[in-house]
Design a protein around this motif. Structure first.
Motif, short mmCIF file in Angstrom:
data_model
loop_
_atom_site.label_atom_id
_atom_site.label_comp_id
_atom_site.label_asym_id
_atom_site.label_seq_id
_atom_site.Cartn_x
_atom_site.Cartn_y
_atom_site.Cartn_z
N ALA A 179 -32.20 -49.61 -40.47
CA ALA A 179 -32.90 -48.53 -41.15
C ALA A 179 -34.42 -48.66 -41.03
N GLU A 180 -34.93 -49.90 -41.04
CA GLU A 180 -36.38 -50.10 -41.03
C GLU A 180 -36.98 -50.04 -39.63
N SER A 184 -28.36 -46.30 -49.33
CA SER A 184 -29.82 -46.34 -49.27
C SER A 184 -30.33 -46.41 -47.83
N ASN A 185 -29.64 -47.15 -46.96
CA ASN A 185 -30.10 -47.24 -45.57
C ASN A 185 -29.80 -45.97 -44.79
N LEU A 186 -28.71 -45.28 -45.13
CA LEU A 186 -28.48 -43.97 -44.52
C LEU A 186 -29.58 -42.99 -44.92
N THR A 187 -30.02 -43.09 -46.19
CA THR A 187 -31.11 -42.23 -46.65
C THR A 187 -32.38 -42.46 -45.83
N LYS A 188 -32.71 -43.73 -45.60
CA LYS A 188 -33.89 -44.05 -44.79
C LYS A 188 -33.76 -43.48 -43.38
N LEU A 189 -32.57 -43.65 -42.78
CA LEU A 189 -32.38 -43.17 -41.42
C LEU A 189 -32.48 -41.65 -41.33
N VAL A 190 -31.95 -40.95 -42.33
CA VAL A 190 -32.04 -39.48 -42.34
C VAL A 190 -33.50 -39.05 -42.47
N LEU A 191 -34.26 -39.71 -43.34
CA LEU A 191 -35.69 -39.39 -43.49
C LEU A 191 -36.43 -39.67 -42.19
N ARG A 214 -40.93 -51.82 -46.23
CA ARG A 214 -41.26 -52.68 -45.09
C ARG A 214 -42.55 -53.46 -45.36
N GLN A 215 -43.50 -52.84 -46.04
CA GLN A 215 -44.74 -53.53 -46.36
C GLN A 215 -44.49 -54.71 -47.30
N SER A 216 -43.54 -54.55 -48.22
CA SER A 216 -43.19 -55.66 -49.11
C SER A 216 -42.63 -56.83 -48.32
#
Length: 953
Positions: A460-461, A567-574, A644-646
């Motif tokens: 996702a990241e 949550s990772n699917l959400t990131k990938l869709v965004l 990712r910054q964290s």
């Protein structure tokens, strides 16, 4: 008072022997009967019985017996029986009766009788009994049999070391030196050389230097004695003529005996700092490491190499590949020590070669016959991870190989691989594309929940291009399988939608059933932290393909993984919305993700699974659904950038902490401004070999940098002096306590503060706990107002608070009874045995779950600041805080931290501190200590209870 004992025999107290029975058997019995009676008599004497009337019977009826076994038992009896009057301390007059028998034995035609008698005389300390036997002892120095000569030399050495030894045999060193020159037996030569070493060192040195060219041909027993002499001479004479002795040691490095070679290498390192000498010692250790099959020997050699690494790292770097060959040992402890040593010796020159060797070892672990292959593979992965962190340029050569092990049955090894991949993809941007593609290709092989979660986060990241994002979404959908997860039939039964029959979820719960300790130190049930690994039969549920690993894990009730999928699917869709020009395709992907999330929520709220979804996972999935339905720019930045910054900040902080620790370890000792410095180039080189030149240079460098300065300063020494008696007592005593791993040394200073001579003064000590007194201090005579230094050695067997107590007993000429001065107790602190150490969070949690002993201490302190209290506990317990400083920042009124230490015996000490500030400003909470043994848990708890209040307590 207990007496010194040179003999130990098992005694069955259930069948006591009567003195009268023994006496009767000695008077009328034959050889075997007398032997049995003598055995029982010796056992009784060793267990405290006196048997005063038995001695005359033994003299009359046993001395004349010709049986060799009876004669040997007679000597043991004479060794055990009291030979002095308890009241006067003088030799009993009847003891003179045994002298004639001993003289006859020393002149016996049988070599065995002569030998055992001479061995008995080594333990005889009464000059009155030894004096008439000296001529017979000296005559045996020239006996034809080596067994007799060997023990005659030992007897001469023992007699000469006595207080009156020089009067008994004044010319002993000359006699022994003559015997040494002509002796051929190895053991006899060793005994003669040791006698000269202990009593006439100059003669021993002269003999060694005279035969320096032939030392390599000596028997190994004599070579070991020669090495001991060289160490003693070089340390006593300073650094003036070490070169000639070091040459002898180097010539012995090629000796056939492994014990001699090992001792020579250790002596070489302790006597010389020259690179040539250290390199020779390191090569010798490496040869022993590869040639010895005993794992204990390998561990000892690796400890010596670790010591070499601390002081001569530049030399050890050259032998790193030789050390790596020890990975061929199947022992896990040996492999772990080898890897730890090699990782400390990495340089830009050897890192590629080391990583290549480790890669080959990883490939070997795939073979079924490799013992503990999963555990060994995990160690190798961690080692490669450390190499890649220090030298990122080598990551490209190993990351793809290691990714083949993401589906490893050993969950710990697979988790280490995915953590390695996560760090490398951030620190090596050039590898991002290839890692993402490889991860997408191998994702279906992953069988552990914890590994899946981390792999999903990486996808996702770091999936940035259109093709990567679409492939990642497609892979996740394929692994989730057909939706919904179950259907309701007409009969009301629930079945898996992808299977006609009732599914049997075959999963293996890997984690412990005990409560888990979370990263903040609090306890939690295993609902969210349970790791489920798919066993071989469950890889395909019904008609499910083996690629549907996410579906199998979710159907086993792992909703923590389900929330991570959402949550990772959400990131990938965004991310797709940013890189996909077609809105239709983006909306289609968003709808597919929402369908998966809703299906998971439906599964969690149904009765299909025995346990419903937990509240945390439910809220997290609902949040993802709401955001995909109504996205906002601020929230989009949080999802796509802040997370990712964290992670980047976490890596930076970790790197900073490691750098700071390395700086702290590399402490450079400095010389005083007025210290003398010799300039090597101004020295005369005439007559000096290359080794002597190097040694002189290294000594000068050490003097210039202050490395000859002792670590402990005078202030710390004063803190270890304990007063044992009062100033008004007739005898004043104080002790200087030195704790060195397994040994405690008490240097007791005793001062006679009276005007009278104190006779038979004895320091009587006893211990409580896992402490054992090695030897009993002897009696002394103390003149008026004089002092005496008495040393006592105590062995330690475990990490536990111990107590040493005792008294001083003495006699005076005016008082017939013995006087006693009771000493203050000496408490041995547990802090002397434990030292701060580090371990991974996973290892800490595993040990926390495994260890049986827990000591729970309630917080009771006047300190009102949480961090101040934590620092106070860390300082008081000599432990290391594993919780990073960033996790302890901020003011929230609550703090949780994990502390860790390791004892010198290899025991682990785990501490968890959980405290909060009450409304009245006071701190409350608990400190939990866990360990494998009861002693360290109780002792550490007592220490914390004593010290936690703060202040000067």
């Amino acid at each position: 008072m207990e007496k010194p004992c040179t003999l130990l025999v098992h005694f069955d107290k259930g069948s006591p022997a009567m003195a009268n029975e023994i006496k009767a058997e000695l008077e009328s019995g034959d050889g075997p009967t007398k032997a049995d009676a003598m055995r029982r008599a010796i056992s009784l004497l060793l267990n405290g019985e006196s048997l005063p009337h038995l001695f005359i019977t033994v003299v009359r009826y046993v001395q004349s017996c010709d049986d060799h076994a009876v004669q040997k038992l007679l000597l043991l009896y004479l060794e055990t029986v009291d030979k002095r009057d308890a009241a006067t301390g003088k030799v009993l007059p009847e003891m003179i009766l045994i002298c004639q028998n001993l003289r006859n034995n020393l002149q016996s035609p049988n070599e065995y009788i002569r030998g055992v008698t001479l061995r008995f005389l080594c333990r005889l300390t009464e000059p009155e009994l030894l004096e008439p036997l000296v001529p017979s002892i000296l005559a045996n120095l020239e006996h034809r049999h080596h067994f007799v000569r060997r023990h005659a030399l030992s007897a001469v050495s023992a007699i000469y070391r006595l207080q009156q030894g020089e009067q008994l045999i004044p010319d002993a060193p000359e006699l022994v030196e003559r015997v040494l020159a002509s002796e051929q037996d190895a053991a006899a030569r060793r005994n003669a050389f040791l006698m000269l070493l202990a009593s006439a060192q100059d003669r021993a040195v002269a003999y060694l230097l005279t035969n320096a060219d032939r030392v390599a041909e000596w028997p190994d027993l004599l070579q070991m004695a020669a090495v001991d002499l060289i160490c003693k001479v070089c340390r006593s004479k300073g650094r003036t003529d070490k070169g000639r002795y070091i040459k002898i040691i180097i010539s012995l490095l090629s000796a056939p005996s492994s014990a001699v070679v090992y001792e020579c290498a250790g002596a070489l390192v302790s006597l010389s700092s020259a690179p040539t000498a250290v390199r020779a010692a390191a090569n010798t250790y490496c040869q022993l490491l590869s040639s010895q099959s005993d794992n204990n020997v390998k561990l000892i050699i690796l400890d010596r190499l670790h010591e070499l690494r601390t002081s001569h790292r530049e030399v050890m770097v050259d032998v790193v590949m030789d050390v790596l060959r020890a990975l061929g040992s199947p022992n896990v402890d040996v492999r772990k020590k080898v890897l730890d040593l090699v990782l400390d010796l990495l340089t830009p020159r050897n890192v590629e070669e080391v990583v290549l060797y480790l890669k080959k070892e990883v490939v070997k672990t795939q073979a079924a016959e490799v013992e503990k292959g999963g555990e060994y593979r995990q160690m190798l992965v961690q080692a490669i991870h450390s190499c890649a962190k220090k030298y990122p340029e080598v990551a490209a050569s190993v990351v793809h190989l290691l990714m083949d092990f993401l589906g490893d049955p050993n969950i710990a090894a697979a988790h280490d691989v995915v953590l390695f991949v996560r760090e490398i993809i951030e620190t090596n941007p050039k590898l991002r594309v290839s890692i993402i593609q490889r991860l997408i290709d191998t994702f279906y092989q992953i069988r552990a929940s914890r590994v899946c979660i981390c792999a999903l986060w990486i996808l996702a990241e770091y999936s940035l291009s259109l093709s990567e994002v679409e492939s990642a979404i497609s892979t996740i959908k394929q692994c989730v399988g057909d939706l919904p997860f179950y259907t309701v039939s007409e009969e009301g039964e629930t079945t898996d939608s992808s299977k006609p029959s009732q599914p049997v979820v075959n999963s293996v719960t890997v984690s412990s059933r005990r409560p888990a300790v979370l990263a903040d130190g609090t306890y939690a049930t295993q609902s969210a932290a349970t790791e489920t690994a798919i066993s071989a039969p469950a890889a395909a549920l019904g008609s499910l393909a083996s690629t549907q690993n996410l579906r199998s894990l979710i159907l086993s009730g792992d909703f923590f993984l389900a929330a991570a999928v959402a949550s990772n699917l959400t990131k990938l869709v965004l991310r797709l919305e940013e890189v996909q020009p077609s809105k239709v395709e983006a909306n289609k992907a968003s709808t597919g993700a929402l369908l998966i999330m809703v299906s998971i929520l439906q599964l969690g709220e149904s009765s299909y699974l025995p346990h419903p979804i937990d509240n945390d996972s439910h809220d997290r999935i609902v949040l993802c659904v709401r955001f995909l339905c109504n996205p906002g720019d601020d929230a989009r930045n949080i999802w796509l950038q802040s997370c990712r910054q964290s992670f980047v900040n976490m890596l930076a902080e970790k790197q900073f902490r490691e750098t700071e620790e390395m700086k702290a370890k590399a402490q450079i000792s400095h010389a005083q401004p007025d210290d003398l410095i010799d300039f090597y180039h101004l020295k005369s080189r005439k007559g000096m070999s290359q080794l002597e030149l190097e040694d002189a240079v290294q000594d000068d460098l050490k003097a210039a940098t202050g490395q000859f300065t002792k670590d402990a300063d005078d202030t710390n020494k004063l803190n270890r002096i304990l007063q044992l008696t009062g100033f008004s007592d007739p005898v004043y005593a104080e002790a200087f306590v030195t704790v060195h791993h397994y040994d405690i040394v008490l240097d007791v200073t005793v001062i006679n503060r009276t005007k009278e001579t104190l006779q038979n003064l004895c320091l009587e000590l006893a211990t409580m706990g896992d402490l054992k007194l090695v030897d009993r201090p002897q009696n002394y005579t103390l003149a008026p107002e004089s002092s005496k230094q008495i040393r006592a050695n105590i062995k330690v067997s475990s990490t536990e608070t111990g107590v040493i107590f005792g008294n001083i007993v003495y006699e005076t000429s005016n008082v017939m009874e013995r006087s006693v001065v009771v000493l203050n107790d000496i408490h041995i602190d547990i802090m002397d045995y434990i030292s701060p150490a580090t371990c991974a969070d996973v290892a800490f949690r595993n040990m926390w779950a495994e260890f049986e002993w827990e000591n729970k201490v309630a917080v009771n302190t006047v300190i009102q600041d949480e961090k101040e209290f934590l620092d106070h506990i860390i300082k008081s317990t000599n432990m290391k805080c594993l919780t990073p400083p960033s996790a302890l920042d901020g003011e929230c009124g609550f703090i949780a931290a994990n502390l860790y230490a390791k004892s010198v015996f290899g025991e682990d000490a785990l501490v968890n501190i959980s405290i909060e500030k009450q409304a009245d400003g006071k701190l409350s909470g608990y400190i939990r200590i866990r360990s494998k043994t009861q002693g360290i848990a109780l002792s550490l708890g007592d220490k914390i209870t004593l010290k936690q209040k703060g202040g000067s307590s």
